[in-house]
Design an enzyme around this catalytic site. Structure first.
Site, PDB file in Angstrom:
ATOM      1  N   LYS A 113       8.791  22.165 -30.408  1.00 36.94           N
ATOM      2  CA  LYS A 113       9.212  21.558 -31.669  1.00 36.94           C
ATOM      3  C   LYS A 113       9.920  20.208 -31.434  1.00 36.94           C
ATOM      4  O   LYS A 113       9.897  19.333 -32.292  1.00 36.94           O
ATOM      5  CB  LYS A 113      10.160  22.491 -32.429  1.00 36.94           C
ATOM      6  CG  LYS A 113       9.626  23.888 -32.735  1.00 36.94           C
ATOM      7  CD  LYS A 113       8.619  23.896 -33.845  1.00 36.94           C
ATOM      8  CE  LYS A 113       8.345  25.289 -34.423  1.00 36.94           C
ATOM      9  NZ  LYS A 113       7.684  26.217 -33.493  1.00 36.94           N
TER      10      LYS A 113
HETATM   11  C1  LIG Z   1       6.608  27.093 -33.594  1.00 37.16           C
HETATM   12  C2  LIG Z   1       6.111  27.717 -32.339  1.00 37.16           C
HETATM   13  C3  LIG Z   1       4.769  28.135 -32.186  1.00 37.16           C
HETATM   14  C4  LIG Z   1       3.764  28.052 -33.316  1.00 37.16           C
HETATM   15  O1  LIG Z   1       3.387  26.730 -33.606  1.00 37.16           O
HETATM   16  P1  LIG Z   1       2.692  26.370 -35.023  1.00 37.16           P
HETATM   17  O2  LIG Z   1       2.598  24.914 -35.052  1.00 37.16           O
HETATM   18  O3  LIG Z   1       3.619  26.931 -36.066  1.00 37.16           O
HETATM   19  O4  LIG Z   1       1.359  27.056 -35.034  1.00 37.16           O
HETATM   20  C5  LIG Z   1       4.375  28.634 -30.959  1.00 37.16           C
HETATM   21  N1  LIG Z   1       5.257  28.762 -29.937  1.00 37.16           N
HETATM   22  C6  LIG Z   1       6.544  28.385 -30.038  1.00 37.16           C
HETATM   23  C7  LIG Z   1       7.461  28.573 -28.876  1.00 37.16           C
HETATM   24  C8  LIG Z   1       7.027  27.846 -31.234  1.00 37.16           C
HETATM   25  O5  LIG Z   1       8.331  27.482 -31.332  1.00 37.16           O
END
Ligand SMILES: *Cc1c(COP(=O)(O)O)cnc(C)c1O
Length: 501
Positions: A113
């Site tokens: 993120k």
């Molecule tokens: C948010 C997240 C995901 C999922 O990603 P999306 O873009 O919501 O599909 C997968 N792994 C981790 C560690 C995340 O924080």
């Protein structure tokens, strides 16, 4: 380049307006009116360049209302070695003849993120200036764990912005909770909600939709915006790392010019894999996009059958950041593959809202099938994959990336495809250290240890360092103790903003 709503009931806006607004007032998501193709000269120009230079080149296609100097300022503010612990920012690690892991977790919160939430605040501030925004911006976030901390780190001490994060009191891991309640910064506020993630998310959505609330904030010259992946400004930075990875593979001679690759993405809200789709449409040669789910496998079913059905038990898994039943970014994909058929997309989204399901037509399903492949992994399979990847490849996966590896193995076995493949690694193994330790270490080693002691044991056993953002988390001061009932989240927001009603 202008941005249009996937519901078709709002007039086109500039990139700056789309980023500032977050979501379109007609309920749709903003998408670019066309997908630019990376020209041969730009491919040449970025080869062998730094991550920051590659980012600048990709952003320029989409942010045509930003000057090159503005883009550069945003990019340099986001991706630097005071925030990232690897100067390559999103390094590729080759683990065998076929598989490359792209580590997207070298930012301050150890999850992918950060790739978007380190840049979004810079884009948002520039967008607010560019559109002459006079109000202070209030970012509201409901988080199941990773987004909240990444948004807090990104927006802390950003002038003209306040950020408020709500997390479910008992719905996040100990590491995730500590990361949030020890957050520093003069413009941040964190509160636990007495309820689950859905309660927190519904509470925030209600505040966003409450006209009297919007009016009160307006009196105090404040305006709300979103840091969730519905905001185009969060999706755009994610397109870059797929372009970057492909360029790096070519520059180092690991693939031939124009050779197609597979990309595997552990998926929840469909943001990260959608960014890979956009990278493909921009000219990254992609053989298959492999969508990996955990047992909340709504997307696997959808990609295989064309039926999206959220009416099922919500499972709590070892990959909690993928525990989600409504993948909001799928709306953007549907809009793209129907050639911008806003009426069809609006009808499906309305059905999802009223009945919890919808089914796309045959043409749509065929198109999805030509681009994507999908399967899911259980918790047991996830732990098994963490163990075997550690033993056979000497690489330590977190639980989310392990879901992706497991699903890739199923794909390779069922198709016999030997195309070179990038797996998007979305979190450091230490962010979900307890589950990782349980997968590879003997139970005796972990007996009686709390989550923080387990991290130290894992670090010693694997000779891998604990990332700075997680190290000593148990010794930091707790700064945020607020608790809100799900009914009083609005009052909690007003209290923090110093507004007395
Ligand atoms: C948010 C997240 C995901 C999922 O990603 P999306 O873009 O919501 O599909 C997968 N792994 C981790 C560690 C995340 O924080």
């Amino acid at each position: 380049m202008r941005y249009i709503s996937s519901r078709g009931k709002h007039s086109p806006v500039s990139a700056a307006e789309a980023i500032k607004m977050g979501i379109s007032p007609d309920g749709g998501l903003f998408v670019p009116e066309y997908i630019p193709e990376i020209s041969a000269s730009v491919w040449m120009q970025i080869e062998g360049r730094t991550y920051q230079e590659k980012t600048g080149a990709v952003l320029a296609y989409y942010l045509q209302d930003f000057s090159p100097a503005e883009i550069k300022k945003c990019v340099m503010g986001a991706y630097n070695t005071s925030s990232f612990d690897d100067e390559r920012i999103a390094p590729l690690v080759k683990i065998n003849d076929r598989i490359y892991i792209q580590e997207l977790w070298h930012g301050p919160t150890s999850a992918f993120k950060d790739m978007a939430l380190q840049l979004l605040p810079h884009l948002l501030v520039a967008s607010a200036e560019k559109t002459g925004e006079q109000n202070e911006i209030v970012i509201l976030v409901a988080t199941s764990g990773d987004t909240g901390k990444a948004a807090l780190e990104g927006f802390k001490d950003v002038a003209g912005v306040k950020i408020i994060v709500f997390y479910p009191q008992d719905g996040v891991s100990e590491v995730q909770k500590r990361q949030m309640i020890t957050q520093t910064g003069g413009n941040v506020f964190v509160a636990a909600v007495e309820g689950n993630f859905d309660d927190a998310q519904n509470g925030v959505k209600k505040i966003f939709a409450d006209q009297s609330f919007i009016d009160i904030l307006a009196e105090y010259r404040m305006k709300m915006s979103s840091a969730n992946s519905i905001n185009w400004g969060r999706l755009l930075p994610q397109i870059v790392y797929y372009v970057s990875a492909y360029s790096d593979l070519q520059a180092s001679g690991q693939i031939k010019r124009g050779e197609a690759i597979n990309i595997v993405v552990p998926t929840g809200n469909f943001g990260n894999i959608l960014a890979a789709y956009y990278a493909g449409q921009m000219g990254v040669p992609i053989n298959r996009l492999i969508c990996a789910s955990n047992t909340n496998n709504v997307l696997t079913e959808f990609i295989r059958t064309g039926v999206y059905n959220r009416n099922r038990e919500f499972a709590k898994t070892l990959s909690p950041s993928m525990d989600i039943l409504i993948s909001s970014n799928l709306e953007r994909l549907l809009f793209e593959i129907t050639d911008h058929n806003a009426a069809a997309v609006s009808a499906w989204m309305e059905q999802l809202k009223t009945t919890g399901q919808y089914q796309v037509d045959r043409a749509c399903l065929d198109k999805i099938g030509s681009l994507f492949w999908s399967d899911f992994a259980s918790d047991q399979e996830t732990q098994h994959t963490i163990r075997t990847t550690w033993e056979e490849d000497g690489y330590l996966l977190d639980t989310h990336t392990a879901v992706a590896r497991n699903v890739y193995d199923k794909y390779a076995a069922s198709t016999g495809d030997s195309t070179k493949t990038i797996i998007a690694s979305t979190a450091s193994p230490f962010k979900f250290g307890k589950s990782v330790a349980q997968a590879i270490l003997k139970p005796e080693l972990l007996e009686g240890q709390d989550e923080f002691a387990v991290l130290k044991t894992l670090s010693e056993a694997t000779k891998r360092p604990i990332p700075a953002g997680i190290r000593d988390l148990d010794k930091r001061h707790i700064l945020h103790k607020a608790v809100s009932s799900k009914e009083t989240m609005g009052e909690t927001v007003l209290d923090y903003l110093g507004i007395n009603q």
